[in-house]
Design an enzyme around this catalytic site. Structure first.
Site, PDB file in Angstrom:
ATOM      1  CD  GLU A 115      -2.908  -1.048   2.513  1.00  0.00           C
ATOM      2  OE1 GLU A 115      -4.057  -1.166   2.131  1.00  0.00           O
ATOM      3  OE2 GLU A 115      -2.428  -1.369   3.340  1.00  0.00           O
ATOM      4  CD  GLU A 135      -3.773  -7.150   3.715  1.00  0.00           C
ATOM      5  OE1 GLU A 135      -2.923  -6.080   3.809  1.00  0.00           O
ATOM      6  OE2 GLU A 135      -3.906  -8.111   2.804  1.00  0.00           O
TER       7      GLU A 135
END
Length: 264
Positions: A115, A135
């Site tokens: 990210e 995740e």
């Protein structure tokens, strides 16, 4: 200027017009905590005040292995929301700031590390780099802007695959999937990133600002709205004194013409 430590989490060094920001938590594979985010925010602001471009890289064997799960697991829901929004704010200062950022990637570029890399404008990976979004296996969801930035680079289908299955992409796959624009040999990503940052730093500041701010936003517009905004941005940049000088230098043959990549 020598490298200086900032709260123990980052290093900062100015090399001519280019600031080098080093993620400096190698014992944790540069996992990002809330304090780490604040340190990044501080040096990003410093870079904007004294550099024309910046490089972000990781100390140790990895760029960044993502979120510090030990810290995250103790947060309440509202603390998680506030933390995520702070990541958004800081990473947006990179994406929509005043100078171009180039990331030099090696080893793990995972979760929050991906990210962070996605918020930079140019990404250089060496062949040791690998990319993952685990995740789904951790029972959580991306929170550092990945559902917007990474999805736009990869496409929603590829990102969904990575999150659902834990798929890990190699450096070569990352280049094919548009996660990175440059692929280099091990140990050379920072050098290549600096080379590219120096080139970007030599551009007209108004052009860099327009590229950083207008181009991504035009992608969110309808075709006709985007074309209209393009016309205004094009006109504004072309009428700057620096643009006039650069255009005259080109027309009067004071700068070299472009050549094909295989020509010297």
């Amino acid at each position: 200027m020598p490298a200086v430590a900032n709260a123990g989490f980052v290093t900062y060094e100015l090399r001519g017009p280019v600031a080098h920001i080093g993620l400096n938590r190698p014992e944790k594979r540069n996992a990002i905590s809330d304090a780490f985010v604040e340190a990044i925010a501080e040096v990003v602001a410093r870079a904007e005040s004294e550099a024309r471009a910046a490089v972000i890289y990781g100390h140790g064997g990895h760029f960044c292995a993502g979120l510090d799960l030990a810290e995250h697991v103790t947060k309440s829901a509202i603390e998680g929301v506030r933390g995520s929004r702070r990541w958004h704010e800081v990473f947006s200062k990179i994406e929509f700031g005043a100078i171009p950022f180039v990331s030099a990637l090696h080893g793990a570029v995972v979760g929050g590390g991906l990210e962070l890399a996605a918020s930079t404008h140019i990404r250089v990976a060496d062949r040791t780099a690998f990319f993952a979004l685990p995740e789904g296996q951790r029972g959580i969801f991306v929170g550092g802007g990945g559902s917007v930035r990474v999805a736009r680079l990869l496409g929603t289908a590829r990102m969904m695959d990575m999150m659902l299955t834990g798929r890990v992409l190699s450096a070569e796959e990352g280049e094919r999937c548009s996660l990175v624009q440059y692929l280099v040999e091990p140990g050379t990503a920072r050098e290549k990133a600096h080379e590219l940052a120096e080139i970007a730093a030599s551009n007209a500041e108004i052009s860099n600002y327009a590229i950083i701010h207008a181009l991504p936003r035009i992608q969110d517009m309808s075709k006709e709205d985007g074309l209209l905004v393009e016309s205004f941005v094009s006109a504004i940049t072309a009428t700057s004194p620096e643009a006039e000088k650069r255009l005259r230098d080109f027309l009067e043959k004071r700068v070299a013409r472009l050549r094909a990549p295989d020509q010297t």
